[in-house]
Design a protein around this motif. Sequence first.
Motif, mmCIF file in Angstrom:
data_model
loop_
_atom_site.group_PDB
_atom_site.id
_atom_site.type_symbol
_atom_site.label_atom_id
_atom_site.label_comp_id
_atom_site.label_asym_id
_atom_site.label_seq_id
_atom_site.Cartn_x
_atom_site.Cartn_y
_atom_site.Cartn_z
ATOM 1 N N ASN A 18 0.959 -1.135 -0.192
ATOM 2 C CA ASN A 18 0.012 0.000 0.043
ATOM 3 C C ASN A 18 0.942 1.392 0.048
ATOM 4 O O ASN A 18 0.381 2.220 -0.316
ATOM 5 C CB ASN A 18 -0.750 -0.053 1.430
ATOM 6 N N LEU A 19 1.921 1.256 0.489
ATOM 7 C CA LEU A 19 3.129 2.333 0.386
ATOM 8 C C LEU A 19 3.505 2.820 -0.788
ATOM 9 O O LEU A 19 3.481 3.846 -1.343
ATOM 10 C CB LEU A 19 3.967 2.290 1.479
ATOM 11 N N THR A 20 3.869 1.669 -1.697
ATOM 12 C CA THR A 20 4.464 1.902 -3.205
ATOM 13 C C THR A 20 3.422 1.746 -4.271
ATOM 14 O O THR A 20 3.643 1.910 -5.265
ATOM 15 C CB THR A 20 5.527 1.067 -3.233
ATOM 16 N N ASN A 21 2.270 1.229 -3.707
ATOM 17 C CA ASN A 21 1.214 1.022 -4.468
ATOM 18 C C ASN A 21 1.497 -0.128 -5.970
ATOM 19 O O ASN A 21 1.139 -0.093 -6.897
ATOM 20 C CB ASN A 21 0.435 2.050 -5.307
ATOM 21 N N LYS A 22 2.441 -1.148 -5.382
ATOM 22 C CA LYS A 22 2.851 -2.133 -6.352
ATOM 23 C C LYS A 22 2.378 -3.403 -6.079
ATOM 24 O O LYS A 22 1.866 -3.666 -4.642
ATOM 25 C CB LYS A 22 4.292 -2.309 -6.332
ATOM 26 N N TYR A 23 2.276 -4.504 -6.928
ATOM 27 C CA TYR A 23 1.658 -5.733 -6.865
ATOM 28 C C TYR A 23 2.718 -6.641 -7.173
ATOM 29 O O TYR A 23 3.506 -6.573 -8.068
ATOM 30 C CB TYR A 23 0.464 -5.725 -7.714
ATOM 31 N N LEU A 24 2.504 -7.690 -6.317
ATOM 32 C CA LEU A 24 3.420 -8.914 -6.196
ATOM 33 C C LEU A 24 2.595 -10.270 -6.878
ATOM 34 O O LEU A 24 1.593 -10.541 -5.970
ATOM 35 C CB LEU A 24 4.258 -9.135 -5.386
ATOM 36 N N LEU A 25 2.809 -10.802 -8.134
ATOM 37 C CA LEU A 25 2.248 -11.961 -8.400
ATOM 38 C C LEU A 25 2.843 -13.032 -8.259
ATOM 39 O O LEU A 25 3.834 -13.353 -8.757
ATOM 40 C CB LEU A 25 1.581 -11.691 -10.032
ATOM 41 N N ILE A 26 2.372 -14.095 -7.510
ATOM 42 C CA ILE A 26 2.959 -15.562 -7.364
ATOM 43 C C ILE A 26 2.053 -16.600 -8.341
ATOM 44 O O ILE A 26 0.849 -16.888 -7.728
ATOM 45 C CB ILE A 26 3.136 -16.127 -6.009
ATOM 46 N N ALA A 27 2.444 -16.769 -9.314
ATOM 47 C CA ALA A 27 1.437 -17.555 -10.211
ATOM 48 C C ALA A 27 1.447 -19.110 -9.686
ATOM 49 O O ALA A 27 2.071 -19.547 -9.147
ATOM 50 C CB ALA A 27 1.752 -17.406 -11.586
ATOM 51 N N ASN A 28 0.172 -19.670 -10.440
ATOM 52 C CA ASN A 28 0.073 -20.981 -10.005
ATOM 53 C C ASN A 28 0.881 -22.211 -10.345
ATOM 54 O O ASN A 28 0.722 -23.145 -9.938
ATOM 55 C CB ASN A 28 -1.617 -21.498 -10.583
ATOM 56 N N ASN A 29 1.847 -22.016 -11.165
ATOM 57 C CA ASN A 29 3.018 -22.947 -11.391
ATOM 58 C C ASN A 29 4.231 -22.629 -10.474
ATOM 59 O O ASN A 29 4.988 -23.617 -10.216
ATOM 60 C CB ASN A 29 3.281 -23.166 -12.806
ATOM 61 N N GLY A 30 4.141 -21.548 -9.610
ATOM 62 C CA GLY A 30 5.061 -21.543 -8.605
ATOM 63 C C GLY A 30 6.456 -20.999 -9.003
ATOM 64 O O GLY A 30 7.421 -20.599 -8.292
ATOM 65 N N ASN A 31 6.518 -20.902 -10.253
ATOM 66 C CA ASN A 31 7.772 -20.256 -10.846
ATOM 67 C C ASN A 31 7.336 -18.965 -11.589
ATOM 68 O O ASN A 31 8.266 -18.037 -11.663
ATOM 69 C CB ASN A 31 8.295 -21.282 -12.211
ATOM 70 N N THR A 32 6.302 -18.500 -11.801
ATOM 71 C CA THR A 32 5.924 -17.257 -12.498
ATOM 72 C C THR A 32 5.806 -16.219 -11.402
ATOM 73 O O THR A 32 4.991 -16.165 -10.709
ATOM 74 C CB THR A 32 4.866 -17.269 -13.411
#
Length: 613
Positions: A18-32
């Motif tokens: 919420n401070l930098t307004n960035k998103y981190l995605l950990i996709a369903n294959n665990g590698n993306t």
Amino acid sequence: MVLTHSATSDGSHIFHNNLTNKYLLIANNGNTIEVSSSYPAGYTQETKPEVISCIIGLIRLKLGAYVIVGTKHSVTGSVLGNDIASIDGYRIYAVGHNQLSNTSASTEEKQYLELLNKQLRNATLFYSIHNRYDLTNSLQKQFTNQHPKIDDRFWWNKYLSEPIAHVDLGFEFTTPIIYGYFKSHSTKFNGKSLQFALLTRRSTSRAGTRYFRRGIDIDGNVANFNETEQIFTSEENHVFSILQTRGSVPVYWAEVNNLKYKPNLEISSQSSREATERHFAQQVALYGDNYLVNLVNQKGYEKPVKDAYEQAVENLPEKLRQHVNYIYFDFHHECKGMKFYKIGLLLERLTNLGYTSDNYFEIDLATKQIISLQNKIVRTNCMDCLDRTNVVQGTIGRWFLQTQLVKQGYIYNGKPFEAIDPKFNLFFQNFWADNADAVSCAYSGTGALKTDFTRLGKRTYKGAFDDFCNSVTRYYKNNLADGSRQDSYDLFLGKFKPFQDSVKSPFIDRKAPIFQLLPYLMGTSLLILLAILYSPRGSLFSFKNLFLIGLVLFFNIRSLQYIFKNGFQFVDWPKLVPLDYLKKEEVYDGTGKFVGIKYDKTEHFKGISKKKN
């Protein structure tokens, strides 16, 4: 940093800073894994965003990957205005849809997950809430290096952070975490404000449990290595820091469990000269001159460890030996009869060798001027580097704080600070006692012994009884429960990687049937005995009942004799990473049929110290 977490319909996980307004995605294959400045396109939010404390990391087991988050925390204090918190709750999320089914592979996966849960349940983990303070480095390092690097020795979740590190270069999502202890307290002393803090960092190298990690490895890492930092901030904004270390005797040695209260003490026949030299070369490079305080007994069971340590120090190269000062202090002999004040004799010996209570780091925060640097350190050990070590380290911490309080004008008359402010002294003692318990629980599975002296300044009957209870608990855990605890360390730290190291399940018990079944048969027979005693058929003293009672008692006595005779085979050994001193031998019957495995000591650990004992 304020993080929220939500899961998507396909089992992926999205975190928002919420401070930098960035998103981190950990996709369903665990590698993306990716970071973006907007919500990832193409994903449907399945769960409502929840506020979390931190991301501990991502781990790949045998069937799938899992993201681990801290869900609850409590602030235990601050350093230079930066809040430090302990992780009080956690959650493990599968990345992707649950891949567990009723197969042998999924049973193995569940056992890995249980080990992961065991580590997270028992560990005392701390982090800087806004990532503004580097808990892995001492204050001296942080103020003398323009951009201090995270110290891998104490970065407990480094392995779990690696899959995310390549996209989270600024630590906007992942958080360096230490395993150990932290607490601070702000108060007034003699009319002036001050802050006192105590911090312990546990090393990730050769980490583990009391009897399964002893001595040194080939790279110079020792078991149960901890760096403890005592921090004092005065009203004048001067900050003082003093470091102490503890670590196992740096030679190849082991205490080999056999279900006896005293395990077999073995000094390896393999020379540890090069490993010991590496260890002290590292320690001198990191801390300056080392003052080695050895507290083991000079007679009886512990003597071979003392002799091996002294020989190892004598064999150091002269160039290194000039920076290593060995001090033997027979703690149990000197302090016999609860005369713990005699630790003052050790302080006198340290002073005579050139280690004085003014060798600390000091900085004036107002001017950013460094007043002094710590260029010497005390490295303390006993057998476990726990109970005796805790008492000595607390006494050294008191010695330094007394000097610093005098220098900053809190004390004018030379009186000890405990006499001037008993309330502050109580905080001081409890901090050191809590620290002792944290280090002890991580290694032995129980709180420390002798903490009544650390807390109260004297030994008590209640303290002696608590020590007895802890000793009994240690015996049980170290012989019959620590195998899985050691496995939990090795899994969490990446010493064992199921996706590449597990060809066959390591959890299958391949011991001979008698070793597997005997404890269950004894348990069943004792249930029969209880049933007879609780609800006998007819008179309890009838011939039939007395015969059954006698049969059960005879069976259990004979079984116990057999178990202690073959105690080596009944210990709960670790299953993931082989021990230095342990080997498995396959046993075959007369027809060549495999009947099970048998545990034995490796050749380097067979009876070397028995003659000396």
